[in-house]
Motif scaffolding. Sequence first.
Motif, PDB file in Angstrom:
ATOM      1  N   GLU A 159      77.686  -7.958 -10.182  1.00  0.00           N
ATOM      2  CA  GLU A 159      77.290  -6.578  -9.894  1.00  0.00           C
ATOM      3  C   GLU A 159      77.921  -5.702 -10.967  1.00  0.00           C
ATOM      4  O   GLU A 159      79.141  -5.497 -10.984  1.00  0.00           O
ATOM      5  N   ALA A 202      73.273  -7.582 -11.186  1.00  0.00           N
ATOM      6  CA  ALA A 202      72.834  -6.724 -10.085  1.00  0.00           C
ATOM      7  C   ALA A 202      73.258  -5.286 -10.337  1.00  0.00           C
ATOM      8  O   ALA A 202      74.313  -5.034 -10.926  1.00  0.00           O
ATOM      9  N   HIS A 242      70.093  -4.131  -5.901  1.00  0.00           N
ATOM     10  CA  HIS A 242      70.894  -4.245  -4.672  1.00  0.00           C
ATOM     11  C   HIS A 242      70.851  -2.916  -3.925  1.00  0.00           C
ATOM     12  O   HIS A 242      71.408  -1.922  -4.395  1.00  0.00           O
ATOM     13  N   GLU A 281      68.308  -7.591  -3.228  1.00  0.00           N
ATOM     14  CA  GLU A 281      69.333  -7.795  -2.188  1.00  0.00           C
ATOM     15  C   GLU A 281      69.401  -6.546  -1.331  1.00  0.00           C
ATOM     16  O   GLU A 281      69.360  -5.430  -1.847  1.00  0.00           O
ATOM     17  N   SER A 326      71.881  -4.695   1.626  1.00  0.00           N
ATOM     18  CA  SER A 326      73.172  -4.698   2.326  1.00  0.00           C
ATOM     19  C   SER A 326      73.174  -3.711   3.482  1.00  0.00           C
ATOM     20  O   SER A 326      72.786  -2.545   3.305  1.00  0.00           O
TER      21      SER A 326
END
Length: 510
Positions: A44, A71, A97, A137, A139
């Motif tokens: 990341e 990311a 992300h 992704e 979260s």
Amino acid sequence: MNNRVIFFDTTLRDGEQSPGASMNAAEKLRLAMQLEKLGVDVLEAGFPAASKGDLEAVTRIAAKIKNMEIAALSRTEKNDIDLAWKALSHAAKPRIHIVIATSDLHMSAKLNMTRDEVLKEITEAVRYAKSMHDNIEFSAEDGSRSDRDFLCKVFEAAIESGATTVNLPDTVGYAVPNEFAELIKYVRTNTSNIHKAVLSVHCHNDLGLATANTLAAITAGARQVEVTINGIGERAGNTSLEEVVMAIHTRPNFFPVSTNINTEYIYPTSKLVTMITGIMVQPNKAVVGANAFAHEAGIHQDGVLKNPMTYEIMKPETVGLSSNKLVLGKHSGRHALRSRLKEMGYELSDDELKLVFNKFKELSDKKKQIEDEDLEAIVNEGILRITDVFCLEYLHVASGTTVLPMASVKLLINGKSIRGAAYGNGPIDAAFNAIASLINAKAELLRFSINSLTGGTDAQGEVTVRLKENGLIALGKGADPDIIVASAKAYINGLNRIEYLKTLPDSPVI
Ligand code: KIV
Ligand code: ZN
């Protein structure tokens, strides 16, 4: 079940959220290259909507790194997603992300949104990102304190909209291992489409349980772990990569999983993170602390000499801690220097090598053996730094038992030489006072620490300072065999970093 655990490293994003740990773009790129060697799967690189600096750093890293996924973090807003995708445009393996909070507390107090509104926001954001790229992704911030059934609905919606990884963060480090493992099992059982995505965890260390929670989650079926080097990160930090890797490595019966991590790069990577961020590793830190392999008690030393396995569950060489270090000296040439730097991961241009070679020669006049730590410090000071506004040209200090400490200093400020002098309580105080008077510095000194870079009485002292000015906090670092000079360099580096922070727009807090 797939037994490969994906390592997602967030040292450059969550790690950088440690107070005062800000790194410049060149330092981030250097660290990214080291993490690639370490075998990290996903890096990341930053949060491009947070600041111009983050956007630039993610863009540079994405263009350079070819073997890791890169990311970029984004909130659910379109503008954030656009900036993340823009920064990733040259990445070989990009990942967007997306994050939004899903606990009732965060949704009502922070977002002022209902559960349905958050679900809609997730669907739209993930679909929008998916229209640009496949690797997404999602979260669920504060996932461990979210309602379990709502969390499953959230993941279902994210996967349905195109998320290929869903991440369950213990954002505030509140979970305990059994409970967290149960939550992972619950999510795996009650999210109908979970088999279409990788289930990830992201733990914080507020109760000192981040590693334990992450390992419990692996046992319960999580197959991506989000970690940082040395466990640096927001507040008490994140799960530390080295602890999870070495637990898996040392206890394969309990963790029958594989990783892509080259463990012998763990220690050099830890040192590099300390060098760049100025955040020291506590001596008793597992795996990478200075005492992690030191045996003090006679009975232990005796046992280790007879058979290292009596008191060592891991070999120091496995994590890259070798006693046979290659050292350079006064007579080493440019070739030897270039090849050692290359082995350490630095590919320097001819101009950069010239600069480092000159500093190397200067240092080897004062210090017999030049070790990797010395070279790291030279590269860090000479190459990775932002363009400095203030440079130290000259420092003279008088101190002792019978004189009032006094420092005279010459600084180059925006190309112009200026001299000044000041008294102080001690030589370092005098040097800082002289520097501050020349540039009218208002910064408050929050912390000062000094550390020896290598062994020996001729070792370089490495000074770290933490400065604060108008709410901006910056670390400054300097290394020199003369600790007063190292202190002055660190103070000036901190002041330069504050100048740099002043040029960045405000960062949003997520
Ligand atoms: O701690 C957290 O929830 C995060 C998210 C952005 C994953 O850092
Ligand atoms: Zn986090």
